[in-house]
Design an enzyme around this catalytic site. Structure first.
Site, short mmCIF file in Angstrom:
data_model
loop_
_atom_site.label_atom_id
_atom_site.label_comp_id
_atom_site.label_asym_id
_atom_site.label_seq_id
_atom_site.Cartn_x
_atom_site.Cartn_y
_atom_site.Cartn_z
N HIS A 194 42.29 41.26 40.00
CA HIS A 194 43.27 42.27 40.43
C HIS A 194 42.63 43.64 40.63
O HIS A 194 43.33 44.63 40.73
CB HIS A 194 44.39 42.39 39.39
CG HIS A 194 45.00 41.09 39.02
ND1 HIS A 194 45.57 40.26 39.94
CD2 HIS A 194 45.12 40.47 37.82
CE1 HIS A 194 46.02 39.17 39.32
NE2 HIS A 194 45.76 39.27 38.03
N HIS A 203 48.80 35.99 41.50
CA HIS A 203 47.91 34.95 40.99
C HIS A 203 47.80 33.76 41.93
O HIS A 203 47.50 32.66 41.51
CB HIS A 203 48.38 34.47 39.61
CG HIS A 203 48.30 35.54 38.58
ND1 HIS A 203 49.37 36.33 38.27
CD2 HIS A 203 47.26 35.98 37.83
CE1 HIS A 203 48.99 37.21 37.33
NE2 HIS A 203 47.73 37.02 37.07
#
Lengths: 335, 335
Positions: B60, B223
């Protein structure tokens, strides 16, 4: 797998993005719609100093519009995607940026940009504005002994030119000193890039070229064009070494030398990947005894959504490092 | 078209990237290799104040490691890609960040993160360190009336929590005040995300799911998981409106209200596209009479190389804006 963009009409893409940029940074810059340019709007925007103006085709953001602000550019002129801005646009931006101390144009070496910036400079001079130009031609992949050729392309070293000359301009350097400084930065910097996947033009659904799974495009530019050849795909450490070796050779870097390094993402390269590339670059240079004085790691000069990266090395002369460290406050670069 | 990454061994990806991050920002942070965490190393790093620690799965970036520095996090704890860090790692980071005034944990609402941060908090308390937690659960797509369910996921609002609480901590706020402030930010913020193309895991050659050319994945997380449904692909203005409408409804935003807006790139979304999205967001909100007090536009909470974006709106309470504007100096956010 077809590619889609977050876009309305491709014809409005650049103009709409300029509006969005201004709306995100109203305290830093103003986007003039027609002719299109971006100009500083922060509190220091009127202080007398030499003004810096750059520009070129769009699709390389944050270059150049994201570098408008204190310590870097006073105005940026975006053309259509991968197309030079017009001389008329550039002339207007020069007028908007000028504070009576002259204007330094930072121009990447492409035929259209060179022509249009040169016409704009002539028009400005006719109107009594002093103008000098720094031509940026750092892309080692396009070196050629062809005397009449276009010469090396300008790529990520332009960020160093804008940062270093921008800082010197804030400190009160004269136009002629800035032109010399910019030339020294250009002469001390070289870049090489490679693509893992080509870019896709706005509104298109397929990349500009296809790469086999076991090859990368080596010596690629920032306009979706082919590179100078294909090389085997491999681990990051091999790709970084292969890209960096010719730069260190060209700059004559060796034991005890220090560099400012730019590891530049070409569009769709993840921050983790760029960090790994920076690690491998540091290791490769360390093996030669070359130290990294300063680094810039991120997507600064992109080729739309190209997957890949470039390495730029600049000899870390003391004044370069000092000006590199000077304050900067733009949408894309602030410290 | 297969996907390749700039990577050595996938097993070493995160550890090598941490080394590269530290080498790029030696004046800001230090990366501890084992247990893996990143901790402030700037000049102000030892000044007494409440310490902020966050973390979660890698992939991320720049979240969270890129937000370590003055005015934001004191330490960040990266897990493997899309996997929670261990309680042992988190406990070590708490110890490295603690300056004797207590530690605020900023935790995104995922089962593994919640569990491991909670164990680490307990371990730290046993050792006499005061610990409070802010749980971030802004992803509106995962709202559910299921009492026993995991609740909403934590996504891009975590940047606002880290920025605002980080600024308050620099100003000397107490641990309990910071926990309350963080809760207020979370309660005032909601996010929705959309994917134009799924992400590809390190070392894999194909995205985690395929999208037909005429559909987008709506309500997607960070994700690589599927979203809550497919919607027709369309112009940016329609996609932005569709994403933003449920947020304004949930927050009860209307005429005269003001927001802090985050237009977040999920990985491979170009700066021009994000600028266009910001323009469309400003226009959509303007149509409701909602003003944009501050904006953050860029790739801040990515899902590897996912193509797409998220919109986060946070009610612009006066103290939020004041703290938002406070100085920050981290690799990824500086002003």
């Amino acid at each position: 797998m077809s590619v889609r963009q977050l876009i309305n009409d491709p014809d409005d893409f650049v103009a709409e993005a300029l509006q969005g940029l201004q709306q995100a940074h109203p305290a830093l810059l103003r986007a003039n719609p027609d002719p299109a340019y971006v100009v500083r709007a922060d509190e220091g925007a009127a202080r007398p100093k030499v003004a810096l103006v750059s520009g070129g085709g769009s699709g390389h953001e944050p270059l150049h519009t994201g570098f408008v602000g204190e310590g870097m550019l006073d105005a940026a002129v975006p053309g259509a995607v991968f197309a030079s801005p017009t001389a008329f646009q550039i002339r207007a931006a020069i007028g908007a940026a000028d504070r009576g101390r002259g204007v330094l144009l930072v121009v990447k070496n492409y035929t259209g940009d060179v022509l249009n910036f040169s016409i704009a400079a002539e028009l400005a001079r006719e109107d009594g504005i002093e103008v000098e130009t720094v031509l940026v031609d750092d892309d080692l992949a396009t070196s050629s002994s062809d005397e009449g050729g276009p010469g090396r392309r300008g790529t990520a070293a332009v960020v160093a030119v804008e940062k270093i000359c921008g800082a010197a301009a804030e400190r009160g350097a004269s136009l002629s000193d800035l032109a010399l400084l910019g030339k020294r930065v250009v002469d001390s910097a070289r870049t090489m890039a490679l693509a893992l996947q080509a870019c896709t033009h706005p509104g298109q659904s397929q990349p500009s070229f296809e790469l086999p799974a076991d090859e990368v495009e080596f010596g690629v530019g920032i306009h979706g064009e082919h590179g100078v050849g294909r090389r085997p795909f491999g681990p990051a450490r091999d790709l970084v070494a292969e890209l960096t070796r010719p730069i260190t050779a060209e700059l004559g870097l060796g034991d005890g030398d220090r560099v400012i390094a730019i590891v530049n993402g070409l569009g769709s390269t993840h921050a983790l990947e760029l960090s790994v590339a920076h690690r491998e670059l540091t290791a490769f240079l360390g093996g030669l005894g070359v130290g990294v004085a300063r680094s810039l790691v991120g997507p600064y000069v992109t080729a739309l959504d190209m997957r890949g990266f470039s390495v730029t090395l600049l000899r870390a002369e003391d004044d370069f490092v000092d000006l590199w460290d000077a304050p900067v406050r733009t949408p894309a670069l602030t410290w």
